[in-house]
Design an enzyme around this catalytic site. Structure first.
Site: not given
Ligand code: CP
Ligand code: NVA
Length: 322
Positions: A114, A141, A144, A236, A276, A304
């Site tokens: 990430r 993502h 997701q 989101d 999400c 997930r």
């Molecule tokens: N939706 C998602 O990716 O959640 P987290 O940021 O908690 O991993």
């Molecule tokens: N768009 C959000 C998604 C979190 C799962 C972010 O990048 O923080």
């Protein structure tokens, strides 16, 4: 009278996915469909796969916070017979990203990352002989979106011809959803305030995918136009991780895009609500909508786990160096 046990749930074989999952583009349409089928099979019969990653260790690298992604990858690795090691911090701060990749590939069988920048995911993949999975970057993502497609199949049955509307910032989650929808024949509308549209290049790529499936993929700033006929409404956070300093300005610009009961009434009757997570109640959506009967947010979160198991299994088959 003799009774017969019910037929066993068919166990899907594990398809091959070579290389990496840097973004949604790394799965072809057939690989995407195979991944969804495998996720459903893994969910139905987890015991059939519980030795599939026997002895394999997965590196989990997180430059940003996470609940769902981190926990589901850790649980997935363990339930498939493997394990995971967690690193939280900047990737490429103490040493170049290419050196990080060439250390991790010597010890572990997969790298889940990430990152702030998509470039970091791409660089890890360029230097790693073991598969790299994007666990969220500024642009995509994919894990997701896979889970969300599993969820929509469960609720809708066939996906083709249905319509998903995304309301909010046209960034990572919206990009991955539009790329998967386009290849699965799901119409997709991205509804954003002016200035927060999806990347033109990613939108164009999705529209090219859609020309083969008949899906209609578009972007608009009009909530009324975008929600008309939508079978699911997705939102989101307005300020993504790393953009917290813009939260006040975005709250002003996005105010009329809050997915509340009034907005939900503009979609098709019975439209699902999706997010999400994490969600900011009373900002991008309301507690009322999140807790309503059409909300499938925790199905998405559960899936997930199953979608990522499927992705890891396919990549492990496609990169079998152990
Ligand atoms: N939706 C998602 O990716 O959640 P987290 O940021 O908690 O991993
Ligand atoms: N768009 C959000 C998604 C979190 C799962 C972010 O990048 O923080």
């Amino acid at each position: 009278m003799s009774t017969h046990p019910p037929p066993p749930v068919p166990v899907a074989p594990i398809p091959v996915l070579s290389g990496h999952a840097r973004s949604d583009f790394d799965l072809s349409e057939s690989e995407l469909r195979a991944c969804l089928d495998l996720a459903a099979s893994v969910k139905a019969t987890p015991g059939a796969y519980n030795r599939a990653l026997d002895g394999r260790i997965v590196s989990l690298l997180f430059e940003k916070p996470s609940l769902r992604t981190r926990i589901t990858f850790e649980v997935a690795a363990k339930q498939l017979g493997g394990d995971s090691i967690l690193y939280i911090g900047p990737i490429g701060g103490r040493e170049p990203v290419k050196d990080v990749a060439r250390n991790l590939e010597r010890w572990t069988s997969m790298i889940v990352a990430r990152t702030f920048s998509q470039t970091t995911v791409d660089e890890l993949a360029a230097w790693s002989s073991t598969p790299v999975i994007n666990a969220l970057s500024d642009l995509y993502h994919p894990c997701q979106a896979l889970a969300d497609m599993v969820t929509l199949r469960e609720h809708w049955g066939a996906l083709e011809g249905r319509t998903l509307a995304f309301v909010g910032d046209g960034n990572n989650v919206a990009h991955s959803l539009m790329l998967d929808c386009a290849r699965l024949g799901v119409n997709f509308t991205c509804i954003t305030p002016p200035g927060y549209e999806p990347s033109p290049g990613i939108l164009a790529a999705a529209q090219r995918f859609a020309s083969a499936t008949g899906a209609v993929i578009g972007s608009t700033s009009s909530v009324e136009d975008g929600l008309a006929g939508a079978n699911a409404v997705y939102t989101d956070v307005w300020a993504s991780m790393g953009q917290e300093h813009e939260a006040a300005e975005r709250a002003r610009l996005f105010a009329s895009y809050q997915v509340n009961a009034e907005l939900m009434s503009m979609a098709a009757p019975g439209a699902l609500f999706m997010h999400c997570l994490p969600a900011h109640r009373e900002e991008e959506t309301t507690d009322e909508v999140m807790e309503s009967p059409v909300s499938v947010i925790f199905d998405q979160a559960e899936n997930r786990l199953h979608a990522q198991k499927a992705l890891m299994l396919m990549l492990a088959r496609g990169n079998n160096k152990d």
